[in-house]
Motif scaffolding. Structure first.
Motif, short mmCIF file in Angstrom:
data_model
loop_
_atom_site.label_atom_id
_atom_site.label_comp_id
_atom_site.label_asym_id
_atom_site.label_seq_id
_atom_site.Cartn_x
_atom_site.Cartn_y
_atom_site.Cartn_z
N TRP A 128 -12.53 19.09 -34.01
CA TRP A 128 -12.04 17.71 -34.01
C TRP A 128 -10.51 17.68 -34.02
O TRP A 128 -9.91 16.84 -33.37
CB TRP A 128 -12.58 16.94 -35.21
CG TRP A 128 -14.04 16.63 -35.13
CD1 TRP A 128 -14.81 16.54 -34.01
CD2 TRP A 128 -14.91 16.36 -36.22
NE1 TRP A 128 -16.11 16.23 -34.32
CE2 TRP A 128 -16.20 16.11 -35.69
CE3 TRP A 128 -14.75 16.30 -37.60
CZ2 TRP A 128 -17.30 15.80 -36.49
CZ3 TRP A 128 -15.84 15.99 -38.40
CH2 TRP A 128 -17.10 15.74 -37.84
N ALA A 129 -9.89 18.59 -34.75
CA ALA A 129 -8.42 18.65 -34.79
C ALA A 129 -7.85 18.93 -33.40
O ALA A 129 -6.76 18.46 -33.06
CB ALA A 129 -7.95 19.71 -35.78
N LEU A 130 -8.58 19.68 -32.60
CA LEU A 130 -8.15 20.01 -31.24
C LEU A 130 -8.49 18.91 -30.23
O LEU A 130 -8.22 19.05 -29.05
CB LEU A 130 -8.77 21.34 -30.79
CG LEU A 130 -8.24 22.57 -31.51
CD1 LEU A 130 -9.13 23.79 -31.23
CD2 LEU A 130 -6.80 22.84 -31.09
N GLY A 131 -9.11 17.82 -30.71
CA GLY A 131 -9.39 16.69 -29.83
C GLY A 131 -10.83 16.57 -29.38
O GLY A 131 -11.15 15.71 -28.57
N GLY A 132 -11.71 17.43 -29.87
CA GLY A 132 -13.12 17.37 -29.50
C GLY A 132 -13.79 16.12 -30.05
O GLY A 132 -13.34 15.54 -31.04
N HIS A 133 -14.87 15.70 -29.40
CA HIS A 133 -15.53 14.47 -29.80
C HIS A 133 -17.00 14.66 -30.20
O HIS A 133 -17.60 13.72 -30.73
CB HIS A 133 -15.45 13.43 -28.69
CG HIS A 133 -14.06 12.97 -28.41
ND1 HIS A 133 -13.33 12.25 -29.33
CD2 HIS A 133 -13.25 13.15 -27.34
CE1 HIS A 133 -12.13 12.01 -28.84
NE2 HIS A 133 -12.05 12.54 -27.63
N ALA A 134 -17.57 15.83 -29.94
CA ALA A 134 -18.98 16.04 -30.29
C ALA A 134 -19.18 15.85 -31.79
O ALA A 134 -18.37 16.28 -32.61
CB ALA A 134 -19.41 17.45 -29.87
N LEU A 135 -20.24 15.17 -32.13
CA LEU A 135 -20.63 14.88 -33.52
C LEU A 135 -19.64 13.98 -34.27
O LEU A 135 -19.83 13.73 -35.45
CB LEU A 135 -20.89 16.16 -34.31
CG LEU A 135 -22.09 16.99 -33.88
CD1 LEU A 135 -22.16 18.28 -34.70
CD2 LEU A 135 -23.39 16.20 -34.02
N LEU A 136 -18.63 13.50 -33.59
CA LEU A 136 -17.68 12.61 -34.25
C LEU A 136 -18.37 11.29 -34.65
O LEU A 136 -17.96 10.64 -35.60
CB LEU A 136 -16.48 12.34 -33.33
CG LEU A 136 -15.18 11.92 -33.98
CD1 LEU A 136 -14.78 12.84 -35.12
CD2 LEU A 136 -14.06 11.85 -32.95
N TRP A 137 -19.45 10.96 -33.96
CA TRP A 137 -20.22 9.77 -34.30
C TRP A 137 -20.74 9.84 -35.74
O TRP A 137 -21.03 8.81 -36.34
CB TRP A 137 -21.38 9.56 -33.32
CG TRP A 137 -22.34 10.72 -33.24
CD1 TRP A 137 -22.28 11.76 -32.35
CD2 TRP A 137 -23.47 10.97 -34.06
NE1 TRP A 137 -23.31 12.64 -32.58
CE2 TRP A 137 -24.06 12.18 -33.64
CE3 TRP A 137 -24.05 10.30 -35.14
CZ2 TRP A 137 -25.19 12.73 -34.21
CZ3 TRP A 137 -25.17 10.86 -35.74
CH2 TRP A 137 -25.74 12.05 -35.27
N THR A 138 -20.88 11.05 -36.28
CA THR A 138 -21.37 11.19 -37.65
C THR A 138 -20.33 10.76 -38.69
O THR A 138 -20.65 10.67 -39.88
CB THR A 138 -21.80 12.64 -37.95
OG1 THR A 138 -20.65 13.50 -37.86
CG2 THR A 138 -22.87 13.11 -37.00
#
Length: 164
Positions: free
Chosen positions: A36-46
């Motif tokens: 997430w710190a690198l800008g990823g979005h997977a599982l961010l919905w959690t």
């Protein structure tokens, strides 16, 4: 001689295996935090849209969070395989961390599942995807991490005289 080396290796594994389980659970937390710190979005919905909106401009905070998680995940493995330098301080720190992780992860897993199964009904409602993420992914991982640390500490306990 080879037999002795094998027994030493097995003994080290026996002493540290629960810390490796804890490192795996904590390492998953570290990995997603770095992602997430690198800008990823997977599982961010959690984490929920409110959380994302609130912290979108402060995602840099994930770097120190990942560092703390990494120390908590991999530090006990290193300590257990290197003979617990400063044993009183390091073991006490890991004991405290295990209780925090068990308390946080256990309570939130139980309450989250009670909400999801309708046993608790929040008056303001709740964000179902966030609750699922916490009740079924993040908080059970915290609980596993804490239980593994606690089990490792109990299994590697020594007499008080040997810690002096």
């Amino acid at each position: 001689m080879v037999c002795n080396v094998s027994r030493v290796g097995v003994a080290r594994w026996e002493r540290s295996r629960w810390f490796w389980v804890a490192a795996l659970a904590g390492g998953l937390h570290v990995a997603i935090t770095l992602y997430w710190a690198l800008g990823g979005h997977a599982l961010l919905w959690t984490m929920g849209t409110g959380f994302i909106a609130k912290f979108e401009s402060m995602m840099w905070i994930l770097w120190p969070v990942a560092l703390v998680k990494a120390v908590g995940a991999f530090g006990p493995v290193w300590l257990s395989t290197h003979g617990w330098p400063w044993a009183r301080l390091t073991r006490l720190t890991v004991w405290l961390a295990s209780f925090v992780l068990i308390g946080w992860g256990g309570l939130n897993t139980i309450v989250g599942n009670m909400v999801l199964f309708g046993l608790i009904r929040p008056t303001d409602g709740f964000d179902r995807p966030v609750m699922i993420g916490h009740a079924w992914i993040w908080d059970p991982l915290f609980l596993l991490w804490g239980i593994s640390l606690l089990t490792g500490l109990i299994r590697t306990r020594t007499t008080r005289a040997s810690l002096v």
